[in-house]
Design an enzyme around this catalytic site. Sequence first.
Site, mmCIF file in Angstrom:
data_model
loop_
_atom_site.group_PDB
_atom_site.id
_atom_site.type_symbol
_atom_site.label_atom_id
_atom_site.label_comp_id
_atom_site.label_asym_id
_atom_site.label_seq_id
_atom_site.Cartn_x
_atom_site.Cartn_y
_atom_site.Cartn_z
ATOM 1 N N ASP A 55 31.103 48.258 0.520
ATOM 2 C CA ASP A 55 30.691 49.440 -0.207
ATOM 3 C C ASP A 55 30.391 50.603 0.731
ATOM 4 O OD1 ASP A 55 29.652 51.198 -2.112
ATOM 5 O OD2 ASP A 55 27.644 50.323 -1.988
ATOM 6 N N ASP A 94 34.211 56.802 -2.243
ATOM 7 C CA ASP A 94 33.301 55.671 -2.413
ATOM 8 C C ASP A 94 34.038 54.421 -2.875
ATOM 9 O OD1 ASP A 94 31.169 53.999 -2.814
ATOM 10 O OD2 ASP A 94 30.265 55.158 -4.431
#
Length: 435
Positions: free
Chosen positions: A120, A321
């Site tokens: 992430d 992201d």
Amino acid sequence: MTNKNALRLVVALVCTAVSSSSFAYESDHQADEVSDRGILRVPIHRIPDDEFLETFQSQLQDAERAASILLRGATAFEFDGTINSSSWDGSVVIQNYMNAQYYGVVSIGTPPQDFRVIFDTGSSNLWVPQKGCRDCGGAVFGRKAKYDAGDSETYEEDGEIFAIAYGSGPVSGEFVSDTVTLDGLQIQHQEFAAVDDASGLGTAFRFGKFDGILGLAFPSISVGGVNPVFANGVEQGIIKSPTFAFYLGDHTKGELTLGGYDEARFEGDLHWVPLVNATWWQIQIDSVGTGSSSDGNTLSTATSRTLEDTQEPTDIYAIVDSGTSLITGPTPDVTALMTEWGAESNFAGQYFLPCIQAHTLSLIFSIDGVEYALQGRDLTIASGELCLILIMGMDIESTIGQVDWILGDAFMRKFYVVHDYEGERIGMAPVVKRL
């Protein structure tokens, strides 16, 4: 701004569970070859669209609960064993990691214990559930691998408390230190959080196909000031250079490359864009445009615009992201876009339109003078005769920096993204054409 619009829908980039033999990168010979170069290659696989859609629709209640809290960035805070409104003085992260569509493996301890984790770029800490964790998976469905410190010869006690608040509640545990293994290479004395209460992630975590999260953002937003796994790997000489790259497989095997990037994965040259802040991977956008297509291939000239209904041009900022499956943007912009496309929404702010119309869609981001165009196949997933549009309206407030758009997996599937940690920049280029 309504509470619903404050929701940050983080649909996890999670890597696939593979056997220990396949995790060594196809063969022992190839793994050694990669190790010599100091470049690690972690396979990434995609959950089938039908399973993704089923999960997406089944977890709307979690999304509604998360909508009441604003994204403000993760920091450490004093923790006395309980979390309530009177004692809470930390920041809040809106990440429920629902609708995970990618997942993979990292090993912790000696001998290694395997965990499926989210890679992430929107967070910086590594955490996994530990033995005895509460609300950490079901007995049959959603079973989680759990870290057992007693089974690891390289475990080191830390004693500091780890606690973070997610949109639907708290996640807490303790910091420990152990050996972390990626692609057969060991990163020593890595601090991470062994979680004993994951109730804050709700059903998304209990029944999701991932065990924990491995953050790839910068140390500046790391809870507890812990040095991230990637930074430690570079400092210890395990990873060749402070660069990593994502190739997300679109119905094919994908790959996270640590310590470099693979020129065979993209077409043309990388275009490098400087970061606005070394927190998330945050960049500035010139404009967002829409166009029309007659055959799904040829776009018309984009009609550039800044934020909808503003009196004068406004700077636009985005996060690239890997922890978000969708593309999100300011609610007025997205509402206007969906009206133009003739899409219908449900109560959770998800948009649909007949799949027969999907080929007409296009969305163009102009970044540092270069246009990045997405078409119907990039922006939708079919659910029978209807297509889910992979764009949602989201108004985000943050003390870390302005965030207007989140360019998640739907964007990163189309463009190879290289993250230069030391240079504080990202490089992007179209992925190789798929057959």
